[in-house]
Design an enzyme around this catalytic site. Structure first.
Site, mmCIF file in Angstrom:
data_model
loop_
_atom_site.group_PDB
_atom_site.id
_atom_site.type_symbol
_atom_site.label_atom_id
_atom_site.label_comp_id
_atom_site.label_asym_id
_atom_site.label_seq_id
_atom_site.Cartn_x
_atom_site.Cartn_y
_atom_site.Cartn_z
ATOM 1 N N CYS A 1 0.773 -1.210 0.000
ATOM 2 C CA CYS A 1 0.000 0.000 0.000
ATOM 3 C C CYS A 1 0.802 1.256 0.000
ATOM 4 O O CYS A 1 2.000 1.244 -0.009
ATOM 5 C CB CYS A 1 -0.833 0.003 1.249
ATOM 6 S SG CYS A 1 -0.099 -1.056 2.484
ATOM 7 N N ASN B 1 3.170 -0.355 5.502
ATOM 8 C CA ASN B 1 3.341 -0.728 4.111
ATOM 9 C C ASN B 1 4.397 -1.817 4.111
ATOM 10 O O ASN B 1 5.560 -1.553 4.364
ATOM 11 C CB ASN B 1 3.803 0.483 3.301
ATOM 12 C CG ASN B 1 4.181 0.109 1.890
ATOM 13 O OD1 ASN B 1 3.949 -1.024 1.459
ATOM 14 N ND2 ASN B 1 4.773 1.026 1.167
ATOM 15 N N GLY B 2 3.960 -3.037 3.891
ATOM 16 C CA GLY B 2 4.932 -4.116 3.933
ATOM 17 C C GLY B 2 4.276 -5.427 4.269
ATOM 18 O O GLY B 2 3.070 -5.587 4.124
ATOM 19 N N MET C 1 18.621 -28.381 -15.125
ATOM 20 C CA MET C 1 17.521 -29.081 -15.805
ATOM 21 C C MET C 1 16.386 -29.505 -14.873
ATOM 22 O O MET C 1 15.692 -30.482 -15.153
ATOM 23 C CB MET C 1 18.019 -30.308 -16.572
ATOM 24 C CG MET C 1 18.975 -30.001 -17.705
ATOM 25 S SD MET C 1 18.348 -28.803 -18.901
ATOM 26 C CE MET C 1 17.084 -29.736 -19.726
ATOM 27 N N GLU D 1 16.208 -14.310 -19.888
ATOM 28 C CA GLU D 1 16.584 -13.022 -19.334
ATOM 29 C C GLU D 1 17.879 -12.448 -19.889
ATOM 30 O O GLU D 1 18.470 -11.564 -19.307
ATOM 31 C CB GLU D 1 16.622 -13.080 -17.806
ATOM 32 C CG GLU D 1 17.809 -13.789 -17.213
ATOM 33 C CD GLU D 1 18.005 -13.374 -15.759
ATOM 34 O OE1 GLU D 1 18.049 -14.269 -14.915
ATOM 35 O OE2 GLU D 1 18.104 -12.179 -15.488
ATOM 36 N N LYS E 1 14.295 -22.333 -9.219
ATOM 37 C CA LYS E 1 14.854 -21.653 -8.057
ATOM 38 C C LYS E 1 14.037 -20.425 -7.707
ATOM 39 O O LYS E 1 14.533 -19.303 -7.797
ATOM 40 C CB LYS E 1 16.305 -21.271 -8.305
ATOM 41 C CG LYS E 1 16.502 -20.610 -9.649
ATOM 42 C CD LYS E 1 17.931 -20.244 -9.921
ATOM 43 C CE LYS E 1 18.032 -19.881 -11.378
ATOM 44 N NZ LYS E 1 19.313 -19.969 -11.940
#
Lengths: 1556, 478
Positions: A30, A266-267, A511, A929, A980
């Site tokens: 928030c 907030n958290g 893999m 990525e 992962k």
């Protein structure tokens, strides 16, 4: 949800737990803000401004399926006495003086009877507690003016205020306030006991003589409109604390809105389960002078099922009411990172160390604002994972908020602009009328008592105790038997333990995982295998335990906790501290005989986990019961350390699995309220790998002694499995170090940074355990699909024991082969067997569908060898349709995508083959990525295209340029990956060749690390911001968010969709092609079937499903998988591993070694030539899969795929193929179909990104001639905090037209004034300059792609620029080129992952230049801690005025050098320094011989030129003095790489000369 | 594990052989292992999926022992090897090594020399005296009869003895070893290799009875009476015949007449001259292209044959089949055995029409015709090529066309045990039980003619079933 009218059977508000949906999975985040008058001058203006802040934070909140449906908002103020006095008079009673009465803000059920009952409980309790009721007031509200939806109104409570007069007998207001607190608690307990079931629940928003809370299920602007009180001019307060909520669910209820009684947050508290357990465990050890007997009436401190903030509020309130000051309580709950902080003074360190024994941290990202009405303050978590900025004006206002620009305050009135720094606190004492800064608060508290001295008397360090002699290990044969009894396999030794002992690190594999879940396996599995590690995704960030190690701590405190509320106790409580929880054998003996060294203050008892094997499987339950009873008895006999030991296993005795025993005892002692009176240490023969330790820790072990592991390691060395030249001590140390690092990783995955708060936090999801078993022994852990119970667990243990002690010829010298990490014939099952791989490869290469069907059959039919949950599924009988009526295979294939596999992890050949194949099919390939070479954006001559339709954006942001994004059909934000989750990827240096380096904007030969978190996503609203940024770069692309299946992922997905993602991927735990630590491959995340089903159910419940595309991913293999994914809710299916197999991968699992022999996952040119895959192979495979799916669709009676999506009701369990372990599974929740009520349950709609209203549309119009005809333009505009991603859409348009080259410098100059919203100039293209007079928020220049950003304070500003903050956190994240000049200080993580931009700034916060791989940063002022962590490229020049910079710099990868002049540099190399001028762009190509002095001088000159910087001018004027005060931060690897490049260049030039 | 980059750094090095001229004058083994086996072990890639491990019928833990050899841990390698294979010295010599075909390095280059590594490990074991009897700690008191002393019978017997049972092995011939003893020539497989293993087995309590042909010398029913379980491991010894005109002529023999007799003589037995089958100075034709055919060639050359010709009815396979389409499976490819290398003509797609009489009742030639193979509806069909008849000179014809099924006459007929469609004893590989109570069967007798390695595997697995049958549970590996 408009449920009351359309479906009366369903209750509005939060839906019931159903299927896999569980309301307990709710997360929120928030915007938070406050305003206060330092001098405590109450006014209505403060309230108005508070509400205005709220409105200006709207973009940080979220709306549900209906955009008018808010997630909750509210305001906390001081009691407006004048206002209430007037109202009381109107109502016919009068109020006493302020401080002599309290007001309760009560939410009542609508039912009148219930309401009356509640009211009388309140009245009765008030009187019982010694006060009296003055009167009641109905709170006037206007739901129509507030434009509340029916769904919100449906759960709207009746809101009344109760006025309570202070009774006699209270010494002061504090005592009265405490009583009001007790009253509220007692009322709550009493009402709950009655057990009303109401839509609008009974709830006390506040009950205090100082403060009052107005809140509800609102959008921010609705608060003021709804509560008429708030607009009454008499309603005055000196402070206002406001909060706008972003919830992952759309079922927020009125009471979940913030602020709570003392905090707005907030958290997210990651360790909540553990914190609640520990709180309950303290029940018997807690006593309070001030609360006295009342303390016992407050339990439970928190109710089960409350939100994390509510629980936090409860705990803070308890501490405060128990006598702690507000600041003290906050420091206790959210301590700074002290353990490894060399810069912290000793007094403060002692303070924290002392308090560590009192309470474990409430760990997680947090910006908490708190108030008691007299003080208001805010604090940030130790890692600064939430933004909080504040300003102070010359008329005594303090305004704090998640971002700047929430109030329009004349610039000249501002005297200070600053931010909350990690672990720091801001406190305003209204009664004292001043701001107390962090330093003062903490100094005062730290010196209040002589903590160092107290520690000296009470804190025992294990290392200080005298050594004891440990038990002698058995001979090899006996050891081998025990290893078998504990389930050791050969793989444990080879894959897990040997690497740990040799390298001190956990081993890497690749893999993914294609083994069955423990519950599906026919073999005995370690009990920990039934527990899947949870990890943070979206709603809070994982931590980087390596680069940001300074916030991590393994310190564990063993033994009894002191009384939490006994802050002034004079009797010393001894505590035992260890620096890390893995004990070697000597350390364990020290603990075992600790009474001898502590005069009996500590007394240890060892309880054996063994019982006679003759008692069989049935013997385990009584053995556990007896153990728990023995532990309870021991504690009552003042044994304050209990060692649970499984030594003593022999042919006649078997041990309870140590994890089971530990958790059983831990839970038992918690239930008895005794847990904090004793320490729990486990002497575990079963523990060997990281996950084993993590589970033991997570279920309550304060320390663990893996004695067997040590004995095994020594034995391995004796038998030659470990090198001879490592001394035995060293082997043990390295192993312990590796375990410690592994635990860090597991903790940090969930965003937890201390062992103390991880201990007992149960950060696991059970998969395949019966709920009864979990309830009995792992209470509070969530398990969704039932499974084995104690009998089966006992049988597994028994089997191991039998095999261990049986006479087994031929196997006497051998452990079980394992088969977890590599396929073994008699080992654990795998989906991908030699036959399967051979069949599918032969099938695609010969286009042989019959052979493909044989392959598919061997995977689909899992009779006798269960592999996957879906293997246990069957289809219910349906009416088939003719095959020819079913949609074509070519059409089905368009739903297919390949998984994200980066160019870098796999070869160019493998990567582009997939792209060509998917483009031909009309499916989508994914860049992964690692960026993509721009050449691939153009079609090939034959019409093929190597352009990947999906462009991934991961935490490393490698090669994420505007051009890259502009060339996407879909942009995928990778929040987690199956192999992962919660960790970043890494590409070893030997895989980064020149080509990869170019694409990734990095240096060849330098390894690349992606951070575990996206440093611009620490919360859901941050993700919403990134989605918004990316959508701006390419308005035609869909934005996808990739999540990994775990419990609660559905709720996270709902939040993601509310954050406007167009597409969500649910990946299974088992996928993954890249390299990962073995623990993560094996033990994190859950199967996609669970995550997908939960996501579909939650999205349908939220009515959010149709606006997004849902994709399933993770070890997908066949057409049946596709159909099942569809039935469970997927629109699309992604294939990773098997697509690689189709193009030649043979599952070598050597991706991390660069030795892939078939050229798939290698950059070795010789091996790349071995690549044999063809696009046709991949196409054949996908067409086979589509055809198989088609056949199944015909059988099930579906003509189109859309029809089958979400038809989970057609699935059933195939009972015929269950085995002894899978017998107890209940797959019903997976098949649960949420009633769609006529709304579509597949993708057929669009997200509204709200782009039309953006200022960028106007910019684009203004810049039309520039974009089209390259004619320069200058645009002037105002800007405010709601103008987010300013310039980004404009840049996207430029990149689409002109590519990365963009436009000529300064073609578009935008001069802006004001406070920019987040992401100013994100992905700003070359040719665009933004000049801002004002300030920036977070993420300025994110992904900067060639543009220029200049920010300086406005002319009128009275502040000293270099002492004030000008840009927020995470500036320049992932920038690839361009330049920035900021006249002022930047926040945390300045230039994180910069790979090419140039920036000048006048000071930075913590973690500056983190992970940088290129570019140049100049800091003309101070830096925070941990500068240059993980920095592997680029250069930073930092002013080191007082010579202390090195202490704040993370020296792991960099070295500090003086700033050389050209002549100095020439001593080493005879090259020219770069030539830079005042106009045009600055381009710096680093070389070893560069003239640093000249570069620095030029950059400062430019800084002065652009920003008129005073410091800059001063430096230039005194250049000779200042030049020597700068240091150059040079990454060691980078220097080596530059050297290589220059050597190579020199060699080449030399060669050319000779040939020339 | 080997060395991660070993396959790139080191070349495959195979066995080295004595020169042909030197070796065909004796019946001794003539191959020797490379000096540095460690480098060969280093070539192993430690695959995530070790295809070799699956390609190996007995599922040897190949990557594991390769790694141990690479690291010089021979003792450990031996232990690993023995967990799956009772007799690595047998397979290390005569196995066609499907593992190497399945080896991942084979996909992109030359396979790891797995078979040689196996041989080097076991021979090191014998050399170092590491191979000692594993005597059961407890006796079960149960008695098991094993009929047939080939690799299946021996591995079964050894496992059962180690599990504590009293095991008696019955062998119809005069020496133990079955087809390994008499079917494989000494130059490929020195029989001392069997004998030294038998000393271990005797020490473990296995009793051997030779010249005991069950169903002939001793009634099979007697075994059922005397023993708690009976395991039939009699092999698949019914040779495939070639019923062409002239088959009755002298000089036409089954390979399994020719080879055993030769081995007996090599082992020191006196063979009466009238029974002796000699190839000396003769034109020898071997019909059948398999390993037994090769054994006939090697033996004939050692006899001093004038010429040796081998004919095969199937087409000549490619020397380099497309690995992408067959790997990791066993490829049909042109292989040349050491015996073929020693000198013979080979011809493919040749059918024998008739044997030609020299007028004295001896064969003097065979009349052949060329054939061709075509696929029809997925079935391969053979047809003769017109006008392609030719004659081959033949003084000695050796039929090496494989075996049909076990010999039915005698024991099997007496027992009346059920057979499968191919005439083998019917039993599955889950429990190896036949249609008769307490009677089990394994090896070629159950599965039909196959490899030594399959026989060992079946014997072991069958032993586990027998043990479970006798004791109610078993700890023997399957």
């Amino acid at each position: 949800m408009n449920t009351s009218t359309s479906h009366p059977h369903m209750e509005p508000g939060m839906p019931k737990k159903q299927g896999l949906y569980n309301p307990a999975n709710e997360h929120d985040a928030c915007g938070v803000g406050f305003i206060a008058n330092i001098k405590n001058e109450k006014s209505h203006v403060i309230v108005q401004k508070g509400l205005e802040i709220l409105t200006r934070l709207t973009h940080r909140g979220a709306a549900g399926a209906d955009p008018r449906e808010g997630d909750g908002a509210g305001i906390l103020t001081q009691l407006p006495h004048t206002f209430f006095a007037a109202k009381a008079t109107e109502l016919g009673f009068s109020l006493p003086e302020p401080g002599h009465y309290g007001v309760g803000m009560i939410f009542f059920p609508k039912n009148k009877g219930h309401r009356n009952t509640c009211r009388s409980v309140i009245e009765q309790t008030i009187v019982e507690e010694g006060n009296s009721v003055l009167g009641w007031r109905e709170v006037p509200v206007d739901a129509v003016a507030a434009d509340l939806l029916d769904s919100v109104l449906a759960c709207e409570p009746v809101i009344e205020q109760v006025f309570i007069a202070r009774g006699e007998g209270f010494a002061d207001q504090d005592a009265f306030e405490r009583k009001l607190f007790v009253t509220r608690k007692v009322v709550n307990i009493r009402v709950r006991k009655i057990g009303f079931v109401d839509v609008a629940k009974f709830y006390t928003a506040s009950l205090s003589s100082r403060t009052i809370v107005y809140k509800g299920m609102f959008l921010s602007h609705q608060v003021g409109a709804y509560y008429l009180d708030l607009s009454d001019p008499l309603f005055a307060s000196a402070l206002a604390l406001v909060h706008q909520r972003f919830s992952t669910n759309t079922f927020p209820s009125w009471e979940l809105a913030h602020p709570f009684r003392m905090v707005a947050h907030n958290g997210e508290i990651n360790t909540l389960r553990g914190n609640l357990n520990w709180m309950n465990a303290r029940r018997h050890s807690m006593q309070s002078d001030v609360l006295g007997e009342d303390l016992n009436r407050l339990w439970p401190i928190s109710n089960e099922g409350q939100s994390d903030t509510a629980c936090f509020d409860n705990a803070l309130e308890l501490l405060y009411m128990g006598g702690y000051s507000l600041a003290h309580a906050a420091m206790l709950m959210i301590p700074e990172a002290w353990a490894g902080n060399t810069l912290m003074d000793d007094e403060r360190k002692a303070f924290y160390e002392h308090h560590a024994a009192l309470m474990e941290p409430w760990d997680g990202p947090a910006a908490v604002a708190f108030t008691d009405g007299r003080q208001i303050g805010a604090t940030l978590d130790r890692n600064g994972l939430r933004p909080a900025r504040y300003l102070i004006t010359d008329d005594n206002l303090v305004v704090g908020a998640s971002e700047m620009g929430v109030l329009d305050i004349p610039e000249e009135k501002i005297v200070k602009k600053w931010r909350l720094q990690p672990g720091k606190m801001l406190l305003i004492d209204l009664e004292e009328g001043r701001i107390i800064d962090d330093e003062e608060i903490k100094r005062k508290l730290a010196s209040a008592r002589p903590y160092r001295k107290i520690l000296g008397e009470t804190q025992i360090q294990l290392e200080d105790l005298p050594d004891k002699i440990p038990t002698m290990p058995p001979n090899h044969e006996v050891l081998l038997q025990r290893m078998k009894a504990y389930g050791y396999s050969q793989e444990d030794l080879k894959f897990l333990m040997a690497p740990m002992a040799i390298s001190g690190q956990e081993a890497i594999g690749s893999m993914g995982n294609d083994n069955p879940l423990a519950v599906l396996s026919n073999r005995s599995r370690h009990l920990s295998n039934y527990f899947r590690q949870l990890f943070a995704q979206v709603t809070n960030p994982p931590i980087d335990p390596i680069r940001e190690e300074m916030v991590m701590s393994l310190t564990s405190i063993i033994g009894p906790n002191p009384n939490l509320l006994g802050m002034n106790d004079n009797t010393p409580h001894l505590r035992l501290e260890v620096h890390q929880p893995i004990l070697d054998n000597v350390e364990l003996e020290k603990i075992r005989y600790i009474d001898q060294s502590t005069n009996g203050k500590f007394r240890t008892i060892t309880l054996s986990l063994c019982y006679p094997v003759s008692q069989g499987v049935e013997g385990m339950k009584p053995a556990i019961d007896a153990l728990c009873a023995a532990a309870e008895k021991a504690v009552s006999e003042q044994y304050n350390i209990v060692i649970l030991s499984d030594r003593g296993v022999d042919a006649d005795n078997i041990a309870i699995p140590s994890l089971l025993a530990t958790s059983a005892v831990h839970q038992h002692l918690i239930r008895q309220g005794l847990r904090t009176e004793t320490g729990l240490v486990v002497e575990a023969g079963t523990a060997r790998e990281v996950h084993h330790f993590a589970t033991l820790a997570g279920y309550g072990a304060e320390a663990i002694n893996p004695y067997m592991a040590f004995e095994v390691l020594y034995d391995m060395q004796r038998s030659g499995l470990l090198p001879d030249d490592i001394p035995r001590d060293e082997i043990r140390k390295r192993y312990i170090k590796a375990v410690g690092k592994g635990i860090y990783k597991v903790m940090s995955k969930m965003g937890i940074s201390t062992y103390q708060s991880y201990c007992g936090a149960q950060i696991f999801e059970a998969v395949g355990l019966s709920s009864q078993f979990v309830k009995d022994y792992f209470t509070g852990t969530r398990t969704q699909i039932e499974g084995v119970g104690l009998a089966e667990i006992a049988e597994e243990t028994m089997q191991l024991h039998r095999e261990a002690f049986a006479h087994s010829p031929g196997y006497r010298n051998a452990l079980d082969v394992g088969g977890q990490y590599a396929w073994r014939n008699k080992g654990e099952e795998h989906t991908l067997t030699p036959e399967v791989i051979a069949k599918v490869q032969h099938a695609v290469r010969t286009n042989n569908y019959k052979l493909y069907k044989e392959y598919a059959k061997s995977i689909n039919e899992q009779n006798g060898r269960l592999l996957t949950l879906r293997g246990l599924f069957k289809f219910k009988p349906c009416t088939p349709v003719p095959l020819e009526e079913v949609e074509a295979a070519t059409s089905i294939a368009k739903r297919f995508a390949t998984g994200a596999m980066s160019f870098g992890s796999i070869s160019h050949e493998a990567h582009s083959t997939l792209a060509i194949a998917m483009n031909r099919l009309g499916g989508k390939s994914n860049t992964g990525e690692g960026g993509e070479e721009p050449e691939r954006f153009k079609p090939l001559a034959n019409g093929d295209s190597m352009r990947s339709a999906i462009k991934q954006v991961a935490s490393g942001r490698f090669g994420v340029t505007t051009e890259y994004l502009a060339n996407a059909d879909q942009i995928q934000i990778k929040m987690a990956q199956g192999a992962k989750p919660g960790e970043g990827g890494q590409l070893p240096g030997h895989k980064v060749d020149a080509r990869i380096g170019r694409v990734r904007h990095s240096t060849p030969g330098v390894g690349l690390i992606s951070p575990p978190p996206h440093h611009d996503i620490y919360s859901i609203e941050d993700l919403a911001q990134l989605i918004f940024d990316l959508k701006n770069t390419n308005t035609d692309a869909d934005i996808s968010v990739k999540l990994v299946s775990e419990i609660g992922v559905g709720t996270v997905a709902a939040g993601v969709v509310k954050a406007h993602a167009d597409h969500v991927v649910i990946a299974g735990h088992d996928g993954g092609t890249g390299a990962s630590p073995l623990t993560s491959i094996k033990h994190a995340g859950s199967p996609w079937e669970l995550g997908l089903a939960e996501t579909q159910q939650t999205l349908v419940l939220n009515r959010l499903r149709s606006r997004m595309t849902l994709q399933a991913d993770g070890q997908m293999r066949t057409g049946r998988d596709v159909v099942i994914a569809g039935l469970l809710g997927a629109d699309e299916i992604a294939f990773g591993t098997i697509a690689l197999v189709a193009e030649g991968c043979i599952m070598m699992r050597k991706c991390h070694l660069n030795t892939c022999p078939v050229g798939v996952a290698t950059q070795d040119p010789e091996l790349r030539q071995k690549f044999v895959g063809k696009p046709e192979d991949v196409i054949n495979f996908f067409m086979f899969v589509a055809e198989e799916a088609r056949e199944l669709m015909a059988e099930l009676g579906f003509r189109t795929f859309d029809e089958l999506i979400g038809r989970s009701d057609l699935l059933d369990t195939n009972d015929a193929i269950r085995h002894w372990k899978s017998q107890g599974l209940d797959l019903g929740p997976l098949f649960h179909r949420v009633e769609p009520n006529g709304t579509p349950v597949f993708h057929c709609d669009k997200q509204d990104h709200g782009l039309d209203a953006l200022i960028d549309n106007w910019l684009i119009k203004q810049a039309k001639s520039a974009i089209e005809d390259k004619k320069p333009v200058i645009i002037e505009t105002k800007i405010r905090n709601s103008d987010r991603s300013f310039g980004t859409m404009l840049s996207g348009k430029i990149a689409k037209k002109h590519g990365q080259a963009g436009l000529v410098d300064d073609t578009i100059v935008i001069k802006a004034k004001g406070t920019a919203g987040q992401s100013l100039g994100a992905w700003l293209s070359r040719g665009v300059t933004i000049e801002l007079a004002g300030e920036g928020n977070d993420y300025v220049g994110k992904g900067l792609s060639g543009g220029r950003i200049v920010i300086y304070p406005p002319e009128k500003s009275g502040i000293v620029a270099e002492d004030n903050i000008i840009v927020g956190n995470t500036v320049l994240f992932g920038a690839t080129e361009g330049e920035c000049y900021f006249r002022g200080i930047g926040g945390e993580r300045f230039a994180v992952r910069n790979s090419g931009a140039v920036a000048v700034v006048e000071g930075v916060g913590d973690h500056g230049c983190e992970y940088m791989t290129g570019g140049t940063v100049v800091v003309l002022g101070g830096t925070g801690r941990n500068f240059a962590a993980g920095m592997s490229g680029g250069v930073a020049y930092v002013l080191d005025a007082d010579g202390t910079f090195e202490s704040r710099c993370n020296m792991a990868q960099v070295e500090l050098q003086p700033i050389l002049s050209e002549s100095d540099a020439l001593e080493d190399y005879d090259h020219q320094g770069p030539d830079m001028e005042m106009h045009g762009r600055v381009d710096i190509e680093h070389s070893l011989s560069q003239n640093d002095q000249q570069i620095l001088h030029t950059l400062i000159s430019r800084h002065v030129h652009y920003t008129n910087s005073a410091v800059g001018k001063k430096m230039l004027a005194n250049w000779a003095d200042y030049c020597g005060k700068f240091v150059k931060v040079m990454p060691v690897e980078y220097r080596r790489a530059l050297q290589d490049i220059e050597t190579e260049k020199a060699a080449k030039e030399g060669k050319e000369l000779t040939h020339g | 594990m080997g060395k991660p980059t070993g396959f790139k750094e080191f070349a495959r090095e195979g066995l080295s052989y004595a020169p042909v001229a030197d070796r065909i004058v004796h019946y001794k083994e003539f191959s020797s292992l490379p000096e540095d086996m460690s480098r060969q072990g280093a070539r192993c890639m430690d695959c995530g999926i070790p295809f070799c491990h699956n390609g190996c019928p007995i599922n040897n833990l190949i990557p594991d022992f390769n790694d141990a050899v690479y690291r010089g841990k021979w003792r450990e390698a031996l232990d690993i090897l023995h967990t799956t294979n009772n007799f690595p010295e047998f397979t290390g010599r005569v196995c066609p090594a499907p593992c190497e075909e399945a080896c991942t390095v084979n996909l992109i280059g030359d396979a790891v020399s797995i078979k040689n590594i196996e041989l080097s490990i076991i021979e090191k074991g014998w050399e170092k005296d590491w191979i000692v009897p594993e005597i059961a700690e407890h006796k079960s008191g149960k008695r098991v009869a094993v009929v047939g002393s080939g690799p299946a019978g021996l591995s079964c017997a050894q496992q059962l003895a180690r599990a504590g049972h009293d095991v008696v092995v019955f062998e119809k011939n005069d020496r133990i070893g079955g087809l390994m003893r008499y079917g494989i020539p000494n130059f490929k497989f020195d029989k001392k290799v069997i004998d030294r293993r038998l000393t271990q087995m005797r020490a473990e309590g296995v009793e051997f009875k030779v010249n005991a042909n069950i169903g002939v010398d001793i009634p099979a029913k007697k075994l059922l009476e005397d023993f708690d379980a009976v395991v039939l491991t009699g092999g698949s010894e019914k040779s495939r015949d070639l019923p062409a005109p002239g088959r009755e002529l002298k000089g036409i023999h089954f390979a399994m007449e020719f080879l055993p007799m030769n081995t007996k003589r090599v082992l020191g037995d006196k063979i009466p001259a009238d029974q002796w089958i000699s190839a000396e100075g003769k034109h020898v034709v071997v019909i059948g292209g398999g390993d037994t055919g090769s054994d006939c060639i090697g033996t004939s050359n050692r006899h001093g044959a004038a010429s040796v010709t081998q004919i095969e009815i199937l087409p000549k396979p490619s020397a380099n089949p497309d690995k992408l389409l067959v790997w990791p499976n066993w490829p049909m490819k042109l292989r040349t055995s050491t015996s073929q290398e020693e000198g013979c003509d080979r011809d493919w797609e040749v059918n024998t029409r008739r044997f030609v009489d020299d007028g004295k009742g001896n064969v003097k030639a065979i009349e052949c015709v060329r054939v061709e193979w075509k696929q029809e509806n997925g079935q391969w069909k053979m047809s003769e090529v017109e006008d392609s008849e030719f004659e081959l000179k033949a003084d000695l014809v050796l039929l090496a066309m494989g075996f049909l099924h076990p010999v039915h006459e005698g024991m099997l007929d007496e027992l009346g045990v059920d057979k499968d469609g191919r005439g083998n004893v019917a039993a599955n590989t889950d429990d190896y039980r036949t249609s008769l109570d307490k009677v089990f069967s394994a090896g070629d007798m159950r599965r039909g003619q196959s490899l030594v390695v399959w026989a060992i595997n079946e014997g072991r697995r069958c032993a586990a079933s027998v043990d479970e049958y006798l004791m109610g549970h078993t700890t023997l590996p399957r």
